[in-house]
Design a protein around this motif. Structure first.
Motif, PDB file in Angstrom:
ATOM      1  N   MET A   1       0.814  -1.187   0.000  1.00 21.54           N
ATOM      2  CA  MET A   1       0.000   0.000   0.000  1.00 21.54           C
ATOM      3  C   MET A   1       0.865   1.261   0.000  1.00 21.54           C
ATOM      4  SD  MET A   1      -2.950   0.988   2.666  1.00 21.54           S
ATOM      5  CE  MET A   1      -3.729   2.554   2.614  1.00 21.54           C
ATOM      6  N   TYR A   2       1.954   1.235   0.719  1.00 23.93           N
ATOM      7  CA  TYR A   2       2.823   2.397   0.806  1.00 23.93           C
ATOM      8  C   TYR A   2       3.981   2.330  -0.196  1.00 23.93           C
ATOM      9  CZ  TYR A   2       0.332   3.419   5.091  1.00 23.93           C
ATOM     10  OH  TYR A   2      -0.637   3.713   6.000  1.00 23.93           O
ATOM     11  N   GLY A   3       3.907   1.424  -1.128  1.00 20.16           N
ATOM     12  CA  GLY A   3       4.979   1.260  -2.109  1.00 20.16           C
ATOM     13  C   GLY A   3       5.186   2.479  -2.988  1.00 20.16           C
ATOM     14  N   ARG A   4       4.090   3.149  -3.357  1.00 20.81           N
ATOM     15  CA  ARG A   4       4.208   4.357  -4.186  1.00 20.81           C
ATOM     16  C   ARG A   4       4.928   5.467  -3.442  1.00 20.81           C
ATOM     17  NH1 ARG A   4      -1.841   5.016  -5.944  1.00 20.81           N
ATOM     18  NH2 ARG A   4      -2.247   2.814  -5.728  1.00 20.81           N
ATOM     19  N   TYR A   5       4.624   5.618  -2.157  1.00 21.94           N
ATOM     20  CA  TYR A   5       5.275   6.653  -1.361  1.00 21.94           C
ATOM     21  C   TYR A   5       6.755   6.348  -1.159  1.00 21.94           C
ATOM     22  CZ  TYR A   5       0.484   7.996  -0.400  1.00 21.94           C
ATOM     23  OH  TYR A   5      -0.826   8.373  -0.525  1.00 21.94           O
ATOM     24  N   MET A   6       7.061   5.077  -0.985  1.00 18.26           N
ATOM     25  CA  MET A   6       8.463   4.686  -0.862  1.00 18.26           C
ATOM     26  C   MET A   6       9.218   4.973  -2.154  1.00 18.26           C
ATOM     27  SD  MET A   6       8.920   3.412   2.184  1.00 18.26           S
ATOM     28  CE  MET A   6       9.827   1.960   2.544  1.00 18.26           C
ATOM     29  N   LEU A   7       8.563   4.762  -3.293  1.00 22.56           N
ATOM     30  CA  LEU A   7       9.188   5.055  -4.575  1.00 22.56           C
ATOM     31  C   LEU A   7       9.459   6.545  -4.718  1.00 22.56           C
ATOM     32  CD1 LEU A   7      10.088   3.967  -7.344  1.00 22.56           C
ATOM     33  CD2 LEU A   7       7.776   4.423  -8.145  1.00 22.56           C
ATOM     34  N   VAL A   8       8.519   7.379  -4.274  1.00 21.16           N
ATOM     35  CA  VAL A   8       8.718   8.832  -4.311  1.00 21.16           C
ATOM     36  C   VAL A   8       9.901   9.225  -3.431  1.00 21.16           C
ATOM     37  CG1 VAL A   8       7.709  11.052  -3.642  1.00 21.16           C
ATOM     38  CG2 VAL A   8       6.343   9.397  -4.895  1.00 21.16           C
ATOM     39  N   GLY A   9      10.004   8.635  -2.255  1.00 23.58           N
ATOM     40  CA  GLY A   9      11.117   8.923  -1.356  1.00 23.58           C
ATOM     41  C   GLY A   9      12.457   8.519  -1.936  1.00 23.58           C
ATOM     42  N   VAL A  10      12.505   7.369  -2.571  1.00 25.11           N
ATOM     43  CA  VAL A  10      13.753   6.903  -3.183  1.00 25.11           C
ATOM     44  C   VAL A  10      14.138   7.795  -4.360  1.00 25.11           C
ATOM     45  CG1 VAL A  10      14.793   4.996  -4.460  1.00 25.11           C
ATOM     46  CG2 VAL A  10      13.525   4.551  -2.369  1.00 25.11           C
ATOM     47  N   VAL A  11      13.155   8.218  -5.157  1.00 28.29           N
ATOM     48  CA  VAL A  11      13.437   9.125  -6.272  1.00 28.29           C
ATOM     49  C   VAL A  11      13.964  10.465  -5.752  1.00 28.29           C
ATOM     50  CG1 VAL A  11      12.353  10.465  -8.126  1.00 28.29           C
ATOM     51  CG2 VAL A  11      11.875   8.035  -7.909  1.00 28.29           C
TER      52      VAL A  11
ATOM     53  N   ALA B   1      14.151  13.620   1.838  1.00 28.06           N
ATOM     54  CA  ALA B   1      13.820  12.272   1.385  1.00 28.06           C
ATOM     55  C   ALA B   1      14.034  11.247   2.497  1.00 28.06           C
ATOM     56  CB  ALA B   1      14.662  11.910   0.172  1.00 28.06           C
ATOM     57  N   ALA B   2      15.112  11.406   3.251  1.00 24.55           N
ATOM     58  CA  ALA B   2      15.369  10.462   4.343  1.00 24.55           C
ATOM     59  C   ALA B   2      14.287  10.552   5.411  1.00 24.55           C
ATOM     60  CB  ALA B   2      16.739  10.738   4.945  1.00 24.55           C
ATOM     61  N   PHE B   3      13.911  11.771   5.772  1.00 18.31           N
ATOM     62  CA  PHE B   3      12.857  11.925   6.769  1.00 18.31           C
ATOM     63  C   PHE B   3      11.504  11.482   6.223  1.00 18.31           C
ATOM     64  CE2 PHE B   3      15.713  15.145   8.855  1.00 18.31           C
ATOM     65  CZ  PHE B   3      15.959  14.349   9.950  1.00 18.31           C
ATOM     66  N   PHE B   4      11.270  11.660   4.927  1.00 20.56           N
ATOM     67  CA  PHE B   4      10.023  11.191   4.319  1.00 20.56           C
ATOM     68  C   PHE B   4       9.945   9.669   4.373  1.00 20.56           C
ATOM     69  CE2 PHE B   4       7.487  10.024   0.539  1.00 20.56           C
ATOM     70  CZ  PHE B   4       6.301  10.628   0.899  1.00 20.56           C
ATOM     71  N   LEU B   5      11.037   8.995   4.055  1.00 22.07           N
ATOM     72  CA  LEU B   5      11.053   7.532   4.134  1.00 22.07           C
ATOM     73  C   LEU B   5      10.878   7.068   5.582  1.00 22.07           C
ATOM     74  CD1 LEU B   5      13.886   6.729   1.603  1.00 22.07           C
ATOM     75  CD2 LEU B   5      11.461   6.201   1.356  1.00 22.07           C
ATOM     76  N   PHE B   6      11.482   7.787   6.501  1.00 20.51           N
ATOM     77  CA  PHE B   6      11.327   7.458   7.912  1.00 20.51           C
ATOM     78  C   PHE B   6       9.881   7.633   8.359  1.00 20.51           C
ATOM     79  CE2 PHE B   6      12.440   8.100  12.481  1.00 20.51           C
ATOM     80  CZ  PHE B   6      13.104   6.904  12.654  1.00 20.51           C
ATOM     81  N   LEU B   7       9.234   8.680   7.868  1.00 17.60           N
ATOM     82  CA  LEU B   7       7.839   8.941   8.213  1.00 17.60           C
ATOM     83  C   LEU B   7       6.911   7.877   7.638  1.00 17.60           C
ATOM     84  CD1 LEU B   7       5.967  11.021   9.575  1.00 17.60           C
ATOM     85  CD2 LEU B   7       5.744  12.095   7.350  1.00 17.60           C
ATOM     86  N   ILE B   8       7.146   7.474   6.404  1.00 19.85           N
ATOM     87  CA  ILE B   8       6.333   6.423   5.790  1.00 19.85           C
ATOM     88  C   ILE B   8       6.497   5.113   6.569  1.00 19.85           C
ATOM     89  CG2 ILE B   8       6.039   5.017   3.712  1.00 19.85           C
ATOM     90  CD1 ILE B   8       4.885   7.861   3.580  1.00 19.85           C
ATOM     91  N   ASN B   9       7.718   4.830   6.991  1.00 12.15           N
ATOM     92  CA  ASN B   9       7.950   3.623   7.780  1.00 12.15           C
ATOM     93  C   ASN B   9       7.223   3.698   9.115  1.00 12.15           C
ATOM     94  OD1 ASN B   9       9.055   1.129   8.432  1.00 12.15           O
ATOM     95  ND2 ASN B   9      10.860   2.056   9.351  1.00 12.15           N
TER      96      ASN B   9
END
Length: 99
Positions: free
Chosen positions: A1-11, A40-48
């Protein structure tokens, strides 16, 4: 479900790293790229943290973003002060800032 957000963070993370690698001579673009990496790092941390439903990670993310914004403001203030003294912003001449 959160795969799209993780992709945005990695990009975002990769584009920030790409910006630092390409703009080594331009100080302002390096600061923006470093801020993009932190975002991006904080965004990935937030999604996690949302995925695992932990509030402490969200609080840590907000505090980290605050510290990153303060760091960027201090760096920009140093750059403006240096420009007023020297009249140019060249990364090679920053060695004269040493005490």
């Amino acid at each position: 479900m959160y795969g799209r957000y993780m992709l945005v963070g990695v990009v975002l993370l990769l584009s920030g790293c790409w910006g630092v690698a390409l703009n080594r001579g331009h100080y302002m673009l390096m600061i923006v790229s470093i801020e993009l990496i932190l975002l991006a790092a904080f965004f990935l941390f937030l999604i996690n943290s949302i995925e695992k439903d932990l509030l402490i990670e969200q609080i840590f993310t907000i505090m980290g973003l605050t510290i990153a914004a303060a760091e960027s403001a201090i760096g920009l203030a140093i750059m403006i002060a240096y420009y007023r003294i020297r009249g140019t912003i060249i990364l090679k001449s920053f060695g004269s800032l040493r005490g």
